[in-house]
Design an enzyme around this catalytic site. Structure first.
Site, mmCIF file in Angstrom:
data_model
loop_
_atom_site.group_PDB
_atom_site.id
_atom_site.type_symbol
_atom_site.label_atom_id
_atom_site.label_comp_id
_atom_site.label_asym_id
_atom_site.label_seq_id
_atom_site.Cartn_x
_atom_site.Cartn_y
_atom_site.Cartn_z
ATOM 1 N N LYS A 173 -7.182 -5.384 5.957
ATOM 2 C CA LYS A 173 -6.653 -6.615 6.496
ATOM 3 C C LYS A 173 -5.189 -7.082 6.711
ATOM 4 O O LYS A 173 -4.490 -6.158 5.819
ATOM 5 C CB LYS A 173 -7.494 -7.639 5.671
ATOM 6 C CG LYS A 173 -6.775 -7.778 4.037
ATOM 7 C CD LYS A 173 -5.366 -8.582 4.225
ATOM 8 C CE LYS A 173 -5.661 -10.002 4.589
ATOM 9 N NZ LYS A 173 -4.058 -10.453 4.208
ATOM 10 N N THR A 184 1.676 -7.316 4.215
ATOM 11 C CA THR A 184 0.719 -8.280 3.791
ATOM 12 C C THR A 184 -0.698 -7.713 3.875
ATOM 13 O O THR A 184 -1.374 -8.361 4.980
ATOM 14 C CB THR A 184 0.958 -9.631 4.034
ATOM 15 O OG1 THR A 184 -0.021 -10.513 3.039
ATOM 16 C CG2 THR A 184 0.776 -9.882 5.387
#
Length: 399
Positions: A173, A184
């Site tokens: 992700k 991130t």
């Protein structure tokens, strides 16, 4: 209809709704790992790393990892001592449900920074997650870890070694706050090959170095990044010699999976409309080549020009000049957009036309190539453009 990802014997997954945010979706992922597997990971280099990163680093040092717990919607970062207690409490909840030690559980979180983890919601979701564990849970898992992603990221490969089929599956992700030394992002890759722990530790670092550490969406390194590589050993095919052909083949396939996931993150960059490879050739060192590539790939002026399909080559040479190279002879530099030369000998190429440059910039994917003529080292990164939507997504992220 997309084909389901292959199963990895020795690895089971489940995705369940814990309602960590006010949404109706699966947001809690549990991955169970069989006894005897090897597990390795790399983590963010951000000094303000999140509580689950600190706990996961400590637990993985002790070895014999049996489970991973991942939540979306809350990063449990910048949460102090309470954040550490919360991460450890979640590990204890998984341990009690699976009959393992809390130190055998790795916690991961992604979402908003600075808010305390809703521990009770996660603990309430763990029993259902344990009940729902299944070998073919990869597709659901890829969706459960999403935050601002617009689509799940998955990749898989199979290969035959000595007549034995070995599988590699990965999910990831990430769409924003993406910069080298992870991003991130969270990524989980598993194979059923048997790989000794020291070899796996080296392999994950090499695979990450060739993939997730070669991407940038916005130049910001997150507090929560992690990439986990699991070798369940269930295939019965040991890979324990780094000089063997079998190891070279498996390493290549594992790296391919990492690269596919990393590129998928860039292509799904928040508001991204362009996928761009920045290739730097004939640099004095690998570090210099990467420094030049990232100066180009992370420049807001370059990235907004990409979005506008404006081949403003002055922004490219500006970024090259910002890379801090000593004794740079700009008269030797060439720049290409795919096969169109835009800069020659440090100035505008005589044959270059604005129309030719714009035609390349209008493509959804292309390569910017810089030739420095300073040495023999070449490197590349992958980046994307900055759009109006990027600003909107991040301006409204918490609303």
């Amino acid at each position: 209809m997309a084909q389901s990802l292959p199963q990895i014997p020795g690895v089971r997954l489940s995705a369940v709704p814990a309602q960590i945010k006010n949404w109706q979706r699966n947001d809690l992922l549990l991955i169970e790992i069989a006894e005897g597997a090897s597990v390795s990971a790399t983590f963010t280099q951000n000094a303000f790393c999140a509580a689950p990163v600190l706990v996961a680093k400590e637990h993985i040092r002790q070895g014999n990892i049996r489970a991973l717990l991942i939540n979306a919607g809350n990063a449990n970062a910048a949460t102090g001592e309470r954040g550490l207690r919360d991460a450890n409490q979640c590990c204890a909840g998984v341990a009690a449900a699976l009959g393992v030690a809390a130190e055998q559980v790795l916690p991961f979180s992604t979402g908003v920074i600075g808010e305390h983890l809703p521990v009770e919601k996660i603990l309430n979701g763990i029993p259902k997650a344990v009940e729902s564990l299944q070998a073919d849970g990869w597709d659901a898992a890829s969706k459960a870890i999403m935050t601002t992603d617009t689509r799940p990221k998955t990749a898989s490969r199979t290969l035959a070694i000595d007549g034995e089929t070995i599988s590699v599956v990965g999910i990831a992700k990430g769409a924003g706050m993406i910069q080298p030394n992870m991003a991130t992002m969270l990524a989980y890759v598993a194979t059923d090959a048997a790989i000794p722990q020291p070899m796996l530790d080296a392999l994950v670092k090499e695979a990450v170095g060739a993939s997730f550490n070669r991407i940038s969406v916005d130049g910001d390194t997150s507090t929560n990044d992690a990439c986990v590589l699991i070798a369940s050993g269930a295939s019965g095919q040991p890979i324990d010699d780094t000089s063997s052909d079998a190891y070279a083949e498996l390493k290549a396939v594992i790296t391919e999976v990492h690269i596919e996931l990393a590129q998928a993150i860039v292509k799904d960059g928040e508001g991204a409309t362009k996928f761009v490879t920045v290739q730097v050739n004939n640099a004095a060192s690998t570090q210099e080549a990467l420094r030049v590539a990232f100066e180009i790939g992370e420049s807001p002026l370059v990235k907004t020009a990409l979005y506008a399909s404006d081949p403003n080559w002055g922004r490219l040479v500006m970024a090259i000049g910002n890379a801090g190279m000593e004794n740079l002879d700009t008269g030797k530099i060439s720049v290409f957009l795919d096969d169109v030369q835009i800069v020659d000998a440090g100035g505008r190429a005589e044959a270059y036309t604005e129309e030719a440059g714009q035609k390349i910039f209008q493509q959804p994917a292309f390569t910017i190539t810089v030739d420095l003529q300073r040495g023999e080292c070449s490197e590349h990164i992958w980046t994307c453009d900055f759009s109006h939507e990027y600003v909107t997504i991040n301006a409204e992220y918490r609303t």
